[in-house]
Design a protein around this motif. Sequence first.
Motif, PDB file in Angstrom:
ATOM      1  N   ASP A 118      -2.051   3.757  35.228  1.00  0.00           N
ATOM      2  CA  ASP A 118      -0.819   4.178  34.652  1.00  0.00           C
ATOM      3  C   ASP A 118      -0.726   5.563  34.295  1.00  0.00           C
ATOM      4  OD1 ASP A 118      -0.252   1.684  35.896  1.00  0.00           O
ATOM      5  OD2 ASP A 118       0.306   0.520  33.919  1.00  0.00           O
ATOM      6  N   GLU A 119      -1.443   6.025  33.256  1.00  0.00           N
ATOM      7  CA  GLU A 119      -1.384   7.206  32.624  1.00  0.00           C
ATOM      8  C   GLU A 119      -1.433   8.275  33.589  1.00  0.00           C
ATOM      9  OE1 GLU A 119      -5.330   5.466  31.293  1.00  0.00           O
ATOM     10  OE2 GLU A 119      -3.270   5.012  31.468  1.00  0.00           O
ATOM     11  N   HIS A 120      -2.257   8.001  34.479  1.00  0.00           N
ATOM     12  CA  HIS A 120      -2.494   9.098  35.826  1.00  0.00           C
ATOM     13  C   HIS A 120      -1.092   9.341  36.380  1.00  0.00           C
ATOM     14  CE1 HIS A 120      -6.968   7.753  35.863  1.00  0.00           C
ATOM     15  NE2 HIS A 120      -6.697   8.657  34.830  1.00  0.00           N
ATOM     16  N   VAL A 121      -0.583   8.177  36.764  1.00  0.00           N
ATOM     17  CA  VAL A 121       0.833   8.132  37.396  1.00  0.00           C
ATOM     18  C   VAL A 121       1.830   8.748  36.652  1.00  0.00           C
ATOM     19  CG1 VAL A 121       2.606   7.041  38.566  1.00  0.00           C
ATOM     20  CG2 VAL A 121       0.289   6.149  38.966  1.00  0.00           C
ATOM     21  N   ARG A 122       1.776   8.416  35.435  1.00  0.00           N
ATOM     22  CA  ARG A 122       2.900   8.783  34.404  1.00  0.00           C
ATOM     23  C   ARG A 122       2.697  10.496  34.437  1.00  0.00           C
ATOM     24  NH1 ARG A 122       1.612   6.053  30.739  1.00  0.00           N
ATOM     25  NH2 ARG A 122       3.145   4.490  30.833  1.00  0.00           N
ATOM     26  N   ALA A 123       1.615  10.993  34.207  1.00  0.00           N
ATOM     27  CA  ALA A 123       1.061  12.191  34.201  1.00  0.00           C
ATOM     28  C   ALA A 123       1.786  13.130  35.411  1.00  0.00           C
ATOM     29  CB  ALA A 123      -0.229  12.543  33.838  1.00  0.00           C
ATOM     30  N   VAL A 124       1.573  12.472  36.285  1.00  0.00           N
ATOM     31  CA  VAL A 124       1.916  13.186  37.927  1.00  0.00           C
ATOM     32  C   VAL A 124       3.597  13.140  37.927  1.00  0.00           C
ATOM     33  CG1 VAL A 124       2.141  12.960  40.360  1.00  0.00           C
ATOM     34  CG2 VAL A 124      -0.120  12.478  38.955  1.00  0.00           C
ATOM     35  N   VAL A 125       3.951  12.018  37.509  1.00  0.00           N
ATOM     36  CA  VAL A 125       5.370  12.099  37.471  1.00  0.00           C
ATOM     37  C   VAL A 125       6.066  13.284  36.673  1.00  0.00           C
ATOM     38  CG1 VAL A 125       7.662  10.757  37.279  1.00  0.00           C
ATOM     39  CG2 VAL A 125       5.636   9.654  38.386  1.00  0.00           C
ATOM     40  N   GLN A 126       5.625  12.911  35.430  1.00  0.00           N
ATOM     41  CA  GLN A 126       6.275  13.720  34.261  1.00  0.00           C
ATOM     42  C   GLN A 126       5.817  15.304  34.320  1.00  0.00           C
ATOM     43  OE1 GLN A 126       5.621  11.928  30.420  1.00  0.00           O
ATOM     44  NE2 GLN A 126       6.592  13.726  29.320  1.00  0.00           N
ATOM     45  N   ASP A 127       4.683  15.621  34.678  1.00  0.00           N
ATOM     46  CA  ASP A 127       4.300  16.854  34.651  1.00  0.00           C
ATOM     47  C   ASP A 127       4.317  17.678  35.910  1.00  0.00           C
ATOM     48  OD1 ASP A 127       3.530  16.374  31.913  1.00  0.00           O
ATOM     49  OD2 ASP A 127       1.419  16.048  32.438  1.00  0.00           O
ATOM     50  N   LEU A 143       7.209   0.814  39.331  1.00  0.00           N
ATOM     51  CA  LEU A 143       7.311   0.670  40.678  1.00  0.00           C
ATOM     52  C   LEU A 143       5.698   0.721  41.259  1.00  0.00           C
ATOM     53  CD1 LEU A 143      10.329   2.471  41.775  1.00  0.00           C
ATOM     54  CD2 LEU A 143      10.074   0.209  41.716  1.00  0.00           C
ATOM     55  N   TRP A 144       5.036   1.960  40.601  1.00  0.00           N
ATOM     56  CA  TRP A 144       3.591   1.980  41.281  1.00  0.00           C
ATOM     57  C   TRP A 144       2.933   0.809  40.871  1.00  0.00           C
ATOM     58  CZ3 TRP A 144       0.179   3.879  43.923  1.00  0.00           C
ATOM     59  CH2 TRP A 144      -1.118   3.811  43.630  1.00  0.00           C
ATOM     60  N   ASP A 145       2.994   0.593  39.738  1.00  0.00           N
ATOM     61  CA  ASP A 145       2.172  -0.565  39.128  1.00  0.00           C
ATOM     62  C   ASP A 145       2.528  -2.038  40.190  1.00  0.00           C
ATOM     63  OD1 ASP A 145       0.317  -1.809  37.257  1.00  0.00           O
ATOM     64  OD2 ASP A 145       1.892  -3.170  36.847  1.00  0.00           O
ATOM     65  N   ALA A 146       3.597  -2.174  40.214  1.00  0.00           N
ATOM     66  CA  ALA A 146       4.217  -3.420  41.150  1.00  0.00           C
ATOM     67  C   ALA A 146       3.580  -3.289  42.588  1.00  0.00           C
ATOM     68  CB  ALA A 146       5.535  -3.570  41.256  1.00  0.00           C
ATOM     69  N   LEU A 147       3.617  -2.218  43.072  1.00  0.00           N
ATOM     70  CA  LEU A 147       3.175  -1.795  44.596  1.00  0.00           C
ATOM     71  C   LEU A 147       1.981  -1.901  44.493  1.00  0.00           C
ATOM     72  CD1 LEU A 147       3.614  -0.718  47.443  1.00  0.00           C
ATOM     73  CD2 LEU A 147       3.348   1.481  46.536  1.00  0.00           C
ATOM     74  N   ARG A 148       0.923  -1.420  43.445  1.00  0.00           N
ATOM     75  CA  ARG A 148      -0.480  -1.501  43.437  1.00  0.00           C
ATOM     76  C   ARG A 148      -1.104  -3.051  43.379  1.00  0.00           C
ATOM     77  NH1 ARG A 148      -3.267   1.546  38.483  1.00  0.00           N
ATOM     78  NH2 ARG A 148      -1.841  -0.225  37.433  1.00  0.00           N
ATOM     79  N   ARG A 149      -0.067  -3.678  42.509  1.00  0.00           N
ATOM     80  CA  ARG A 149      -0.870  -5.263  42.358  1.00  0.00           C
ATOM     81  C   ARG A 149      -0.552  -5.986  43.762  1.00  0.00           C
ATOM     82  NH1 ARG A 149       2.180  -5.028  37.489  1.00  0.00           N
ATOM     83  NH2 ARG A 149       3.617  -6.215  38.692  1.00  0.00           N
ATOM     84  N   VAL A 150       0.653  -5.718  44.306  1.00  0.00           N
ATOM     85  CA  VAL A 150       0.898  -6.260  45.675  1.00  0.00           C
ATOM     86  C   VAL A 150      -0.029  -5.952  46.716  1.00  0.00           C
ATOM     87  CG1 VAL A 150       2.539  -6.626  47.346  1.00  0.00           C
ATOM     88  CG2 VAL A 150       3.116  -6.612  45.065  1.00  0.00           C
ATOM     89  N   LEU A 151      -0.303  -4.532  46.723  1.00  0.00           N
ATOM     90  CA  LEU A 151      -1.328  -4.187  47.836  1.00  0.00           C
ATOM     91  C   LEU A 151      -2.918  -4.573  47.484  1.00  0.00           C
ATOM     92  CD1 LEU A 151      -0.215  -0.461  48.525  1.00  0.00           C
ATOM     93  CD2 LEU A 151      -0.055  -2.426  49.944  1.00  0.00           C
ATOM     94  N   THR A 152      -3.276  -4.467  46.367  1.00  0.00           N
ATOM     95  CA  THR A 152      -4.750  -5.001  45.900  1.00  0.00           C
ATOM     96  C   THR A 152      -4.747  -6.335  46.177  1.00  0.00           C
ATOM     97  OG1 THR A 152      -4.747  -3.317  44.053  1.00  0.00           O
ATOM     98  CG2 THR A 152      -6.328  -5.166  43.806  1.00  0.00           C
TER      99      THR A 152
END
Length: 436
Positions: A172-181, A319-328
């Motif tokens: 999650d912190e990777h996604v947060r960093a990508v979105v934020q930075d 949204l990413w976390d939900a998508l990842r859980r569903v796909l996984t």
Amino acid sequence: MTTPTSTATSEATGSGPSGLPLPAVDPGADALRRQGLRRMRVVAGSLLAFAAVVYVLTLGQDGFWGFVNAGAEASMVGAIADWFAVTALFRHPLGLPIPHTALVPRRKDELGKGLEEFVGENFLQESIVRERIGAAEVSARVGRWLSDPDHARSVGDEVSEVVATGLAKVKDEHVRAVVQDALVPRFHEEPISPLLGKLLEEVMRDDLHHGVVDLVLDELHGWLLENPETVSQVLEERAPWWAPPSINEKITGRIHLELVRWVADIRDDSEHRARRALDSMLVQLAHDLLDDPETQERTERLKDRLLDQPQVVATSVSLWDALRRVLTASLQDPQGAVRERLLAEVARFARRLGEEPDLRASLDSTIADAVVFAVDRYGDEVTTIISSTIARWDGKEAADRIELHVGRDLQFIRINGTVVGGLVGVLIHAVSVLIG
């Protein structure tokens, strides 16, 4: 100086005294090679010894034995000459520093360079690469292999496992960093008004919004019919405090009824004034987003305010976390929709490879283009590995390793030299007799 103990140790560990690892050693295969080399050396040496014995026994005799003696003498000469030639490749014969001997240890760098040029000139050429890839029929083989259901399922399982593992590695912190930075600052810089204006203009030109409007009106009409109390409650909250409740009920009921009828009229009439008014408003909005500076400025300010909200990053991560859980979950489930879809696509691709020659030709051409590109771009680096690696090997150990691999075949040179020398000796002796 490399002792037998150090040589044995380096052979077992697969590294030379220079520190660069030598090719991986298979002890069992090396034992067989060493046994074969020793056997052929014994055969070649025995032939030389046999020729020497025959020569001594027939020395000074005439007639038939004279021919035998001449043949034995020539056999010894041929055997010794070829022994010298074979031995000189790897070491000094009899330990004597004779010029142009021990060629591999002394000139391994030049040999490595020559081998590099040989590989580059004879193997890494575009015509050769394309010919070999075409002859290999890669796409046809892949199609036949994938046509087996077990193979197709293995591919699906491997791809699913790799993708699921990759998804799990993204935190999650990777996604947060990508979105934020990265994403949010980029969206701040990028003007959104022209994009929205052009998108809305295309939507209006193709009448794509009518389906959305129909859906909204249909849902709104159904909600109004099912929730009259909610509508009445909202209207009563807006009524004057001094209005009698009985009158409010009649008014709110009437308003609700008219509201239902009005929404139904708009829904059922594609040319309703409200629809035309909405179309006109959307057309004007698209125009203003593209050409009106004031509208563009307000849109950009709204975009910036939205992007500055902390919920943007939090919502993106959610949204990413939900998508990842569903796909996984779907990838890990053998009966999951994603895995089943992947398996179906693999089977479909295999069928197409088997039934469509044009597709196979296109894929083979693409593979050839990719390999040729890699060869053209990185071929020199690849062949340089040969010379740079050989240059860093220990000379003596490299010679020992090479001899272990090719020495058995080289012993046939000694054997052929012994036999051919003997025949030539007999022939020369015969000519001498005839002339004399």
